[in-house]
Structure formats: C-alpha cells, structure tokens
Design a protein around this motif. Structure first.
Motif, short mmCIF file in Angstrom:
data_model
loop_
_atom_site.label_atom_id
_atom_site.label_comp_id
_atom_site.label_asym_id
_atom_site.label_seq_id
_atom_site.Cartn_x
_atom_site.Cartn_y
_atom_site.Cartn_z
N MET A 115 -38.73 24.17 18.07
CA MET A 115 -40.44 23.79 18.00
C MET A 115 -40.61 23.75 16.42
O MET A 115 -39.77 24.82 15.84
CB MET A 115 -40.96 24.98 18.61
CG MET A 115 -40.87 25.03 20.09
SD MET A 115 -41.63 23.71 20.88
CE MET A 115 -41.39 23.99 22.48
N SER A 116 -41.38 23.23 16.13
CA SER A 116 -41.95 22.92 14.61
C SER A 116 -42.43 24.38 14.14
O SER A 116 -42.38 24.66 13.14
CB SER A 116 -42.76 21.86 14.27
OG SER A 116 -42.23 20.68 14.59
N ASP A 125 -39.18 17.16 7.70
CA ASP A 125 -39.39 17.84 6.62
C ASP A 125 -38.73 19.22 7.06
O ASP A 125 -37.72 19.86 6.22
CB ASP A 125 -40.79 18.69 6.21
CG ASP A 125 -41.67 17.19 5.63
OD1 ASP A 125 -40.97 16.19 5.37
OD2 ASP A 125 -42.92 17.35 5.60
N GLU A 126 -38.80 19.76 8.27
CA GLU A 126 -38.24 21.22 8.55
C GLU A 126 -36.60 20.64 8.81
O GLU A 126 -35.93 21.55 8.54
CB GLU A 126 -38.75 21.59 9.89
CG GLU A 126 -38.04 22.86 10.41
CD GLU A 126 -38.42 23.89 9.49
OE1 GLU A 126 -37.69 25.08 9.77
OE2 GLU A 126 -39.09 23.97 8.42
N ASP A 153 -32.70 27.46 14.78
CA ASP A 153 -31.79 28.29 15.75
C ASP A 153 -31.61 27.14 16.64
O ASP A 153 -30.11 27.17 17.01
CB ASP A 153 -32.68 29.17 16.74
CG ASP A 153 -32.98 30.27 15.96
OD1 ASP A 153 -32.27 30.60 15.07
OD2 ASP A 153 -34.05 31.12 16.53
N ALA A 154 -32.09 26.29 17.09
CA ALA A 154 -31.51 24.86 17.73
C ALA A 154 -30.43 24.16 17.12
O ALA A 154 -29.65 23.77 17.70
CB ALA A 154 -32.83 24.04 18.18
N VAL A 155 -30.51 23.89 15.87
CA VAL A 155 -29.71 23.18 15.00
C VAL A 155 -28.53 23.87 14.88
O VAL A 155 -27.31 23.47 15.22
CB VAL A 155 -30.33 22.96 13.60
CG1 VAL A 155 -29.13 22.41 12.94
CG2 VAL A 155 -31.45 21.89 13.79
N ASP A 156 -28.63 25.36 14.62
CA ASP A 156 -27.39 26.34 14.73
C ASP A 156 -26.51 26.12 15.97
O ASP A 156 -25.50 26.14 16.10
CB ASP A 156 -27.76 27.78 14.41
CG ASP A 156 -28.10 27.61 12.76
OD1 ASP A 156 -28.03 26.56 12.03
OD2 ASP A 156 -28.80 28.68 12.41
N PRO A 191 -38.49 28.79 20.58
CA PRO A 191 -37.46 28.81 19.92
C PRO A 191 -37.50 27.85 18.47
O PRO A 191 -37.94 26.71 18.54
CB PRO A 191 -36.37 28.07 20.58
CG PRO A 191 -37.08 27.19 21.63
CD PRO A 191 -38.49 27.70 21.79
N ALA A 192 -37.22 28.50 17.29
CA ALA A 192 -37.14 27.89 16.07
C ALA A 192 -36.37 26.65 16.08
O ALA A 192 -35.22 26.61 16.79
CB ALA A 192 -36.81 28.75 14.87
#
Length: 320
Positions: free
Chosen positions: A100-101, A141-142, A109-112, A105-106
């Motif tokens: 989630m932007s 951006d994020e 965390d999803a990318v990790d 879940p951040a």
C-alpha cells in the motif's frame, strides 16, 4: 541466457488499520503529507494539517469507516488481499505481493518479500485504471525511494495505467449488464470517478483524458446510447476547484429535473472502499432521493471477481 525470476507487486492506496480516530489520524497524516497528493507549501500546510484537519476529520472519518467495516477488516484491504491471493493462485510460479502507498502492508515490505524470494524482475501494477500524478506517480516515487536503499535493484516493468484495456472494459461491461439484469435498465448510468484538483490537470496530469477514454470505451462496448451515460467526479477536498461536474451536485440536479431511476458505477476504483461504499452508495443515494429521484443502485467495483483477476493476469503477461 538465464531467465530472470519475475515477481508481481500489486499496489493500492491504503487504509487505516482500524475504524478508530487514532488509526484514521495516523493514516491521514501519512496520506495527506505526500506532496503528490497535496502540493501546498509545507510551511502553510503542516500547521493546517496537524492543527485543524487531523483533529477535526479523524473522528468524523472513523465513524464513516465503522459503517462499512467488514468482519475481516477494511473493505479496501479485504478485497486487495483477495485479489493478490487469487492472482497468486493463477500464477503459482510467479510470486505476488501486495503493498500500500500509505499504511500497511507497506510497499517496502512487499518489495523486500519479493526480493527475498529471488525476484530479479519486478512487475509493478498500481491498481488505478486511470493514471494520475496523485496516485500512480506516488507509487513510482515510493518505489524509487525503496530501491534507492538497495545495493542491487531488480529490473522493473511499471504499468502506468489500463484505462482502455480490452479485458478491463469487458470486466466493467459484465458488472453493468449483471446490474441491469437484476434491477432493470435505468434511465441513466452515472460513471463517477475520483476527482483531482483542476490545477493538476491544467499542469499536465492526463487523468481526465484517461477517464474519458474509459467512459468512451465502456459506452461503446455496452452498445447503449451515449445520452444515457453521464461522467462525473466525486470526493473533492479543500476549497480550490476540482474536476467537474461534481457527482453530488449532478445527482441533486438530476433529481430536481425529474430523473427517477439511476445506477452508479465507479470505474476508477479497483476495490470497494469508503468512497464507494459510504460516499457513493449511501450519501449520494440520499442526495438523489431527497431531490426527487426514486430508484438508485450502486454497481460494485470489480473487487476479486474472476474477470478482474483474469485481466490482471493478462495485463502482467506482457512483461512476464
């Protein structure tokens, strides 16, 4: 040449963790602090946000969330998780993660999670059918901020939007036809998109054009007369002009003019949330009926419908 391991990152806006003033305040603080969302100079915006907007809006918005909260949580989170799970079931060899932007879940965390599974090629699908600087660009951006902390970054395929994608339009057609079959064909089908400040569009945001592209494609695919469809914008915030016509004011005028039977769809929302389930389905219904309308039905978002998941699979297939 060795094939890269590909993973899919689904991104939506986010939601409070709970329907409480404290949780809503945390969420709104993060959301309304993003310069992509509100670009007012910080020296002016911070005191207004922290001293007025958050204390006043948080309790009020928390009550609205309480009215739509599901047993499993916030509707947007429930449907987003179901989408990710359903897409993962369709693509067992391709890791899928939800971020989630704002809130949890951040995205980080999803990318990790995906990188920990050995993903070397990241397909990013922001769940906003129509591009806007305030939504899709905020995801970009994020993502850039997250990858800036990595020594090794994956290849990235970023899906900018899918406003007139054939399967997306087909999925919308299915929802409209199902609603017409259940409730009969209305006098008017109202397509309500989330608004943005008019200034953003004047400065180059292509969002209004992409909304028009969706509307045009949907009307064509439905095969109904263009005069039986209207396009409006909802959820304005603050005092500056936003995209018009406004959904609430349009519904009031339609009721006054003698329109009795309306169905409303929000094609810009990939998952039902506060704006669709409370603002459009409840508040706007009351506005229309009080103005003289008689029948008002909200057509649900695509959510975790099979046609929606098939669209996501097909959309990401171009990059897998």
């Amino acid at each position: 040449m060795t094939q890269q391991k590909t993973g899919i990152l689904l991104v939506n806006l986010g939601t409070p963790d709970a329907p409480t003033p404290a949780a809503v305040k945390r969420y709104l603080r993060q959301f309304l602090s993003d310069r992509r969302v509100v670009d007012t100079p910080r020296w002016l915006w911070w005191p207004l946000l922290r001293g007025v907007i958050l204390p006043v809006r948080s309790p009020r918005v928390a009550k609205l969330y309480q009215s739509v909260w599901m047993e499993e949580g916030s509707p947007l989170m429930v449907y987003s998780k179901r989408q990710a799970q359903a897409l993962q079931a369709q693509l067992p060899d391709t890791p899928v993660a939800l971020g989630m932007s704002y809130g949890q879940p951040a995205m980080s965390d999803a990318v990790d999670s995906l990188l920990a599974q050995g993903v070397e090629h990241l397909i990013v699908l922001p769940l906003y059918p129509q591009y806007s600087c305030s939504t899709v660009a905020a995801v970009w951006d994020e993502l850039a901020r997250i990858l800036a902390t990595k020594r090794s970054i994956p290849a990235v395929s970023f899906i900018r939007d899918y406003a007139d994608d054939t399967q997306y339009i087909s999925a919308l057609v299915g929802k409209v036809k199902a609603s017409f079959a259940e409730f009969g064909e209305p006098e008017l089908l109202l397509l309500s998109y989330h608004g943005i400040p008019q200034r953003y569009a004047s400065q180059g945001d292509t969002y209004p054009q992409r909304c028009r592209d969706t509307t045009r494609a949907l009307v064509s695919a439905l095969g109904i007369a263009p005069e039986k469809v209207m396009m409006t914008y909802q959820s304005r915030f603050g005092r500056e002009p936003w995209l018009t016509p406004y959904t609430d004011e349009t519904l009031k005028e339609l009721g006054k003019k003698g329109v009795k039977n309306i169905q409303v769809m929000c094609p810009g929302f990939a998952a039902d949330c506060l704006e669709t389930l409370e603002e459009v389905a409840v508040q706007n219904r009351e506005i229309f009926l009080e103005a003289g309308g008689e029948t008002y039905h909200y057509i649900p978002a695509l959510n975790d419908d099979a046609s929606h998941i098939a669209m996501m699979s097909a959309l990401t297939a171009h990059y897998r």
